[in-house]
Write an enzyme that holds these catalytic residues in place. Structure first.
Site, PDB file in Angstrom:
ATOM      1  N   HIS A 157       0.779  -1.331  -0.053  1.00 10.18           N
ATOM      2  CA  HIS A 157       0.093   0.029   0.019  1.00 10.18           C
ATOM      3  C   HIS A 157       0.689   1.174   0.061  1.00 10.18           C
ATOM      4  O   HIS A 157       0.491   2.340  -0.117  1.00 10.18           O
ATOM      5  CB  HIS A 157      -0.974  -0.080   0.977  1.00 10.18           C
ATOM      6  CG  HIS A 157      -0.564   0.463   2.475  1.00 10.18           C
ATOM      7  ND1 HIS A 157      -0.295  -0.392   3.587  1.00 10.18           N
ATOM      8  CD2 HIS A 157      -0.123   1.449   3.140  1.00 10.18           C
ATOM      9  CE1 HIS A 157       0.198  -0.091   4.698  1.00 10.18           C
ATOM     10  NE2 HIS A 157      -0.047   1.399   4.183  1.00 10.18           N
ATOM     11  N   ASP A 163       0.815  -7.633   2.499  1.00 12.44           N
ATOM     12  CA  ASP A 163       1.130  -6.323   2.078  1.00 12.44           C
ATOM     13  C   ASP A 163       2.694  -5.747   1.985  1.00 12.44           C
ATOM     14  O   ASP A 163       3.166  -5.168   2.734  1.00 12.44           O
ATOM     15  CB  ASP A 163       0.363  -5.396   3.251  1.00 12.44           C
ATOM     16  CG  ASP A 163       0.445  -3.977   2.637  1.00 12.44           C
ATOM     17  OD1 ASP A 163       0.670  -3.499   1.709  1.00 12.44           O
ATOM     18  OD2 ASP A 163      -0.702  -3.299   3.435  1.00 12.44           O
ATOM     19  N   SER A 168       4.038   2.239   8.575  1.00  8.21           N
ATOM     20  CA  SER A 168       3.535   1.304   7.490  1.00  8.21           C
ATOM     21  C   SER A 168       5.040   0.856   6.877  1.00  8.21           C
ATOM     22  O   SER A 168       5.719   1.969   6.364  1.00  8.21           O
ATOM     23  CB  SER A 168       2.777   1.927   6.429  1.00  8.21           C
ATOM     24  OG  SER A 168       1.400   1.477   6.698  1.00  8.21           O
TER      25      SER A 168
HETATM   26  N1  ARG Z   1      -4.746   0.742   7.565  1.00  2.84           N
HETATM   27  C1  ARG Z   1      -3.544   0.842   6.693  1.00  2.84           C
HETATM   28  C2  ARG Z   1      -3.018   2.148   7.155  1.00  2.84           C
HETATM   29  O1  ARG Z   1      -3.402   2.894   7.704  1.00  2.84           O
HETATM   30  C3  ARG Z   1      -3.557   0.367   5.455  1.00  2.84           C
HETATM   31  C4  ARG Z   1      -3.971   1.225   4.520  1.00  2.84           C
HETATM   32  C5  ARG Z   1      -3.816   0.642   3.046  1.00  2.84           C
HETATM   33  N2  ARG Z   1      -5.119  -0.267   2.979  1.00  2.84           N
HETATM   34  C6  ARG Z   1      -6.203  -0.342   2.402  1.00  2.84           C
HETATM   35  N3  ARG Z   1      -7.002  -1.200   2.196  1.00  2.84           N
HETATM   36  N4  ARG Z   1      -6.980   0.872   2.312  1.00  2.84           N
HETATM   37  O2  ARG Z   1      -2.218   2.717   6.075  1.00  2.84           O
HETATM   38  N1  GLU Z   2      -1.155   1.554   7.649  1.00 10.69           N
HETATM   39  C1  GLU Z   2      -0.714   2.556   8.444  1.00 10.69           C
HETATM   40  C2  GLU Z   2       0.406   3.391   7.686  1.00 10.69           C
HETATM   41  O1  GLU Z   2       0.200   3.515   6.463  1.00 10.69           O
HETATM   42  C3  GLU Z   2       0.028   1.842   9.567  1.00 10.69           C
HETATM   43  C4  GLU Z   2      -1.122   1.554  10.417  1.00 10.69           C
HETATM   44  C5  GLU Z   2      -1.035   2.410  11.596  1.00 10.69           C
HETATM   45  O2  GLU Z   2      -1.659   3.510  11.411  1.00 10.69           O
HETATM   46  O3  GLU Z   2      -0.912   2.050  12.660  1.00 10.69           O
HETATM   47  O4  GLU Z   2       1.433   3.867   8.090  1.00 10.69           O
END
Ligand code: ARG
Ligand code: GLU
Length: 718
Positions: free
Chosen positions: A84, A220, A654
């Site tokens: 991502h 991921d 991330s």
């Molecule tokens: N929750 C994770 C973060 O905050 C992954 C986001 C990307 N993935 C998604 N399915 N939108 O960045």
């Molecule tokens: N998916 C998040 C990022 O892009 C990490 C998840 C979080 O917020 O802890 O950094």
């Protein structure tokens, strides 16, 4: 009560309370955290983590792009981050013919690696505390404005001398809300090429359905390579560049982990706000989060319907949808978590104790007596501006056509330009517009415009509404649906909603084009939003912000004094931090226990060709049937996919390396659990978990799924 007893028992019987809250500063780690880390199982020295004398872990970690972390995993500049995080790059290389998002991408040699103009990675060369130099000349009796001006001059001086005679960049950041300052010297590389990415059905498996959730089965990860010039120095893309040889890269462990094992995450957490007063938390829970959630729900309904109707729109809008959905879902989890923790009352209780402490001493009374009441007044007054700001950002500027208009404001200067100047404007605009329209669908955007306009009209008081609304109100209604008619009118009469119209406009760009802009409905609307934002909202906001900055600094200082028996960590500010904890399961609700890892079995269980997010590639099914996991299998015989641990992480983490007690890479961080997303505001050791992809799953995909064994050979796998 039950929870409390369990907590007490476990602390008496097993170990001191394992409260893994905190994001720690690398150069202070030796002084404050190292003993604790060792007690919890860490086997290396503090110098192995951060050192300026020898290669250390920090030399293997980079900021990836603008908001993620990545780490080096070979001596040839190979790095791993999240799928991502590289999504934008993968998408840019994708088309219907070469759909790397859907099919994945693997460079089988260096020549096939794909350059990404604009993408950079940033190494930390060194950091140092500079509080004294930054605050030199600052005293308590000056206004915030005087203070800021001295500080910013001091910072410029510090930065300039730090980069004199070298090719580095410098950043000075404030910690503990301006009570402490650190200088960061960085080395930035700008030739970063895409090496490998699994298909989205692996790299984004579970999609937005599973996002922020556990149990998780997302692969991921993505691979990139840093290139440099022949001297090993940063250089823009050139065919002559060579793979960068880092000072340090991570060895990879295939041994896995057990419940309770030490882990640490070393990366760039973006923002946390752990020391807010109750009034701020109240505003987030009751105003900001609910408004954003509602607006984004609308946006997602429109985009999802469009994506489901057309595979091209799916490619064009997938990154936008993911980013809209990401915040939407996180904020919902955040509200739930804060409610579960009874956060407002917990804060109020703390504030009560704090005030007792203040009132029991004359000096403290003098310094801190009014902090909380001042906060209360400010947050109350701020409320309507806060709402307007959210609505302008999320709804007013919500349609892509408006955003394009926003990015094209430089065209307004066309009237004053020479022919050569006009050519420059044109070129620059064309570049931006081409990128914009590649991911654009007019019908979808028009619908978005209509719905966002409606929300703004109906929820924001007239004092914050664009003057242009009055003009739009006079449009003759055709369909009977006011907002639909306004949208039709605007897209018909604007150049910003349609690629042909926009290109035609650019092609004949001349001094007269200024007039066209000043008649363009979408351009005029954009100008009004910007005007309201700057002159009505932000003008007020910054006045409050200045007051808040000063209050936050004083309140932080007071909290440190008040809790002197506790080591308080500074809020995240997108600087390199260490967080450590242990591999751990959790209990999301009464009667439910979530195991700390998932396996390939779970992917097969979720498999459902009718649900886009749960479509498993045939090849992965075949590999599962054959059970050919090689050295990537766990001791238990299964292939582990993801695991949870109690490291305190946030957005920006991330792609961060998840490291075992021996300093080996065991995973790549990519998410948090939904029940724990309030950890940006209040951490709960029982509920907050970071989610990582098991490095063995990434290796399995690279090796067995993609057959990219040449990459495996580059790595140091133990
Ligand atoms: N929750 C994770 C973060 O905050 C992954 C986001 C990307 N993935 C998604 N399915 N939108 O960045
Ligand atoms: N998916 C998040 C990022 O892009 C990490 C998840 C979080 O917020 O802890 O950094």
């Amino acid at each position: 009560m039950k929870r409390l007893i369990i907590l007490l028992l476990s602390s008496i019987l097993f170990f001191p309370l394992f409260a893994d809250e905190g994001m720690w500063i690398p150069i202070l780690m030796e002084k404050y955290n190292y003993e604790d880390m060792k007690a919890k199982g860490f086997k290396l020295s503090a110098e192995d983590i951060y050192s300026i004398n020898k290669a250390s872990m920090k030399d293997a970690i980079v900021i990836f792009g603008g908001g993620c972390t990545a780490e080096l995993i070979s001596d040839q500049g190979l790095l791993i981050t999240n799928h991502h995080c590289g999504y934008g790059q993968i998408q840019k290389h994708s088309s219907l013919e070469n759909d790397y998002l859907t099919d994945g991408f693997w460079a089988m040699n260096h020549k096939e690696e794909l350059p990404n103009p604009g993408l950079k990675v940033t190494f930390l060369v060194s950091m140092a505390e500079v509080s004294e130099a930054v605050l030199s000349g600052v005293h308590n009796n000056m206004t915030e404005k005087e203070r800021n001006s001295i500080i910013s001059k001091n910072i410029d001086k510090i930065k300039n001398s730090a980069i004199e005679g070298n090719h580095y960049e410098a950043r000075v950041e404030q910690f503990y809300n301006g009570n402490q300052y650190f200088l960061f010297i960085n080395e930035v590389f700008t030739d970063v090429r895409l090496v490998g990415a699994p298909p989205s059905a692996i790299g984004k498996f579970g999609g937005d359905t599973d996002n922020w959730m556990w149990p998780r089965h997302t692969g991921d990860f993505a691979l990139f390579r840093i290139y440099c010039n022949k001297d090993g120095k940063p250089a823009n893309y050139s065919e002559d560049n060579i793979p960068y040889q880092p000072k340090k890269y991570f060895p990879i462990s295939t041994k896995g982990y057990k419940q309770g094992d030490f882990t640490m995450v070393f990366g760039y957490p973006g923002t946390t706000t752990e020391y807010l007063p109750s009034f701020a938390v109240e505003q987030i829970m009751n105003e900001s989060d609910p408004a954003r959630i509602m607006i984004r729900r609308k946006k997602l309904d429109i985009i999802n319907a469009a994506m489901n109707s057309d595979p091209l729109i799916r490619i064009q809008y997938s990154a936008k949808a993911a980013s809209i959905a990401n915040g939407w879902k996180k904020w919902m989890g955040e509200i739930n978590g804060l409610k579960r923790l009874d956060a407002i009352n917990v804060k109020k209780q703390y504030e009560h104790e704090f005030m007792n402490w203040v009132n029991s001493d004359n000096e403290r009374t003098k310094n801190y007596k009014n902090i909380l009441s001042q906060y209360q007044t400010i947050y109350k007054n701020l409320s309507k501006y806060n709402m307007a700001r959210i609505y302008i950002n999320e709804a007013g500027l919500g349609a892509d056509a408006i955003l394009l208009a926003l990015r094209m404001r430089s065209l307004e200067s066309v009237e004053t330009k020479t022919d050569a100047g006009i050519e420059i404007l044109k070129k620059d605009a064309q570049l931006k517009a081409d990128a914009h329209f590649k991911d654009y669908n007019e019908a979808t955007d028009k619908k978005m415009f209509e719905e966002m306009l409606k929300l703004y009209y109906e929820n924001i008081p007239v004092e914050f509404q664009p003057n242009y609304f009055a003009k739009l109100d006079k449009i003759k209604l055709k369909s009977g649906n006011k907002y639909q008619d306004i949208a039709e009118y605007c897209y018909k009469n604007s150049i910003f909603g349609n690629q042909e119209k926009f290109n035609a406009f650019l092609n004949s760009l001349s001094k007269k084009s200024y007039k066209t802009l000043m008649k363009d409905p979408i351009y005029l609307l954009m100008k009004d939003y910007v005007d309201i934002y700057l002159n009505k909202v932000n003008a007020e906001f910054s006045a409050y912000d200045t007051k808040l900055d000063s209050l936050n600094r004083i309140y932080m200082k007071a909290q440190i004094e008040h809790q002197e028996d506790k080591l308080l960590f500074p809020d995240a500010n997108f600087t390199l931090r260490i967080t450590y904890g242990k591999v751990d399961n959790y209990f999301p609700a009464d009667g439910i226990k979530y195991n700390y890892f998932t396996s390939l079995e779970g992917i097969m269980e979720k498999d459902n060709p009718e649900i886009y997010d749960y479509t498993v590639p045939q090849k992965l099914k075949d590999l599962y049937q054959a059970k050919d996991y090689g050295r990537y299998a766990d001791e238990d015989g299964s292939l582990h996919i993801c695991f949870t641990a109690s490291n305190h992480t946030t957005g920006g983490n991330s792609g961060s390396p998840v490291i075992n007690a021996n300093g080996e890479l065991i995973g790549v961080n990519f998410d948090r659990n939904w029940e724990g997303t309030m950890s940006d505001i209040m951490y709960d050791p029982e509920m907050c978990r970071n989610i990582s992809i098991d490095i063995r799953y990434a290796l399995f995909i690279i090796d067995k799924y993609a057959g990219a064994t040449h990459l495996i050979k580059e790595m140091d796998i133990r």
